[in-house]
Design a protein around this motif. Sequence first.
Motif, PDB file in Angstrom:
ATOM      1  N   ALA A  84       0.830  -1.207   0.000  1.00  0.00           N
ATOM      2  CA  ALA A  84       0.000   0.000   0.000  1.00  0.00           C
ATOM      3  C   ALA A  84       0.864   1.256   0.000  1.00  0.00           C
ATOM      4  CB  ALA A  84      -0.936  -0.008   1.206  1.00  0.00           C
ATOM      5  N   LEU A  85       1.963   1.229   0.726  1.00  0.00           N
ATOM      6  CA  LEU A  85       2.851   2.392   0.759  1.00  0.00           C
ATOM      7  C   LEU A  85       3.566   2.589  -0.569  1.00  0.00           C
ATOM      8  CD1 LEU A  85       4.361   2.136   4.348  1.00  0.00           C
ATOM      9  CD2 LEU A  85       2.826   3.903   3.485  1.00  0.00           C
ATOM     10  N   ALA A  89      -3.036   1.359  -7.705  1.00  0.00           N
ATOM     11  CA  ALA A  89      -3.428   2.696  -7.255  1.00  0.00           C
ATOM     12  C   ALA A  89      -4.320   3.395  -8.270  1.00  0.00           C
ATOM     13  CB  ALA A  89      -2.186   3.539  -6.983  1.00  0.00           C
ATOM     14  N   SER A 132       2.259   1.885  -3.490  1.00  0.00           N
ATOM     15  CA  SER A 132       1.251   2.532  -4.331  1.00  0.00           C
ATOM     16  C   SER A 132       1.152   4.018  -4.006  1.00  0.00           C
ATOM     17  CB  SER A 132      -0.113   1.858  -4.132  1.00  0.00           C
ATOM     18  OG  SER A 132      -0.096   0.517  -4.580  1.00  0.00           O
ATOM     19  N   ARG A 133       1.219   4.334  -2.724  1.00  0.00           N
ATOM     20  CA  ARG A 133       1.087   5.719  -2.290  1.00  0.00           C
ATOM     21  C   ARG A 133       2.242   6.582  -2.807  1.00  0.00           C
ATOM     22  NH1 ARG A 133       0.394   7.451   4.086  1.00  0.00           N
ATOM     23  NH2 ARG A 133       0.370   9.725   3.788  1.00  0.00           N
ATOM     24  N   VAL A 153       1.410   7.550  -6.343  1.00  0.00           N
ATOM     25  CA  VAL A 153       0.321   8.519  -6.380  1.00  0.00           C
ATOM     26  C   VAL A 153       0.845   9.911  -6.022  1.00  0.00           C
ATOM     27  CG1 VAL A 153      -1.831   9.236  -5.268  1.00  0.00           C
ATOM     28  CG2 VAL A 153      -1.514   6.854  -5.958  1.00  0.00           C
ATOM     29  N   GLU A 154       1.678   9.994  -4.996  1.00  0.00           N
ATOM     30  CA  GLU A 154       2.210  11.289  -4.577  1.00  0.00           C
ATOM     31  C   GLU A 154       3.101  11.904  -5.664  1.00  0.00           C
ATOM     32  OE1 GLU A 154       2.170  10.444   0.260  1.00  0.00           O
ATOM     33  OE2 GLU A 154       4.016  10.130  -0.897  1.00  0.00           O
TER      34      GLU A 154
END
Length: 443
Positions: free
Chosen positions: A153-154, A200, A156-157, A160-161
């Motif tokens: 999950a991190l 994501a 993917s984050r 996204v960022e």
Amino acid sequence: MSRIYTPEVNGEKVFDSEITGVIPYYRMYGAQYCLPSFVQYTSCEAEKLRSASQAVHRIYTKVLRFAQMYLPDSYLIGQLGLEPAMIPAARIALPFTGIERQDWIMSEQGIRCIENNTETPSGIPEAAFLERVLLSRYMNPQHTPGLSAGMDALLSRVFVEAVDFFEKEGLGRAVTFTCPEGIIEDLHNTQYLLQRCEEAGLQAKFVPLEELRIIPEQGLYHNGEQISILYRLYPLEFLVHDRDETSGVLVGQELLRLAEQGKIGLINPPQNIISQSKGFMATIWSLYERNELTRDYLGFTLFDEEDVQAIEDYLLPTYFTPEPFFRSGIPFAAKGYWGREGKGTVLHDKEYSADESPYLPDGTVSAETTEEDESSYYDSQPKIFQKLHPMMQVTVPTEKGDYAGYLLTGVYVLNGRYAGVLSRIGAKVTGDMAYYCPAVVKD
């Protein structure tokens, strides 16, 4: 607590199609790489790694910004080893750093971060995927959690960022992933990250590095389609020297020029080449030793009390010359600026005088001691010199029998957030033949 736990399993049957589809390099060079054994950390150790890795990231980011704003080109070239063509893009301060992996030594004398791969860290499927699979099969994740739970999950984050930022810069939201197609480990690390990007909800595709084409001052292309955001698992210190065999264009330099001009977004960003140089570690220590002087020269003190405590607790004395260790008789490691997988690192764990030193005043190796072989690229690089920290020795069963090696704990930090652990057991200088074992919490 026993540091290593090995369930009673048939090692060959462990690595089935579920695993080999993601990590086909579970064996490398004809030998085991991934082992069905677990490195056990206490909950206290796990929490310490989490907080310490984030503190070290904060130090790295602060010194990176200092280097971008205040250190002259001559320092970045002479003391950090950057190529002049890297510098304009590297000076652009982006609000994210991407994916980094810090390497930590744990011992009774405390934990220390000995280096940080801020440019092109790998080992990601091992930590994020294999740890989870082996843990679910052979241990109870509720009672014995992994140290990399939630890493997907991190990851993917992170994308996204980065994409959110680049979109505001007019570069859209589509990400192209690239690496040399013939390096199986890099290829599957890249594809793993691509999948996290797709999870994501981002548009992503893979293009082999060899198929990319660059038009100077215009853009990067594949089959006539322009690429606006690029993730590359290929080091900038290699790329900056690459030349198109047909056109003669220095493709890496042109790519950095496009990034400088805002025509392409790179992940990890070019600024990370500054902190990738091992000269950066000596720079941090030099600034720490002169922290009070920065107020006189710049009007502010670079490190606050929390920073100073973190440096003292988690980093090691590191210099551009071995002389401080000659004077004190303290064992040290010599590391090439761009060394990878232990290449270019030599341990000096005996006392000897400066007269016996194989190093010239600028930190390079004297010509008489540099061998002309495939390792000369790393051996002949300028060096930094770092105090040795004792490593923890552990024994793990392998197909060749019990192996007594040394534990190196890699910690992934994604845009400043702790994400997971890559535990490897190998020689005192951890190389590409070290064993990987999943990391779990067990009190």
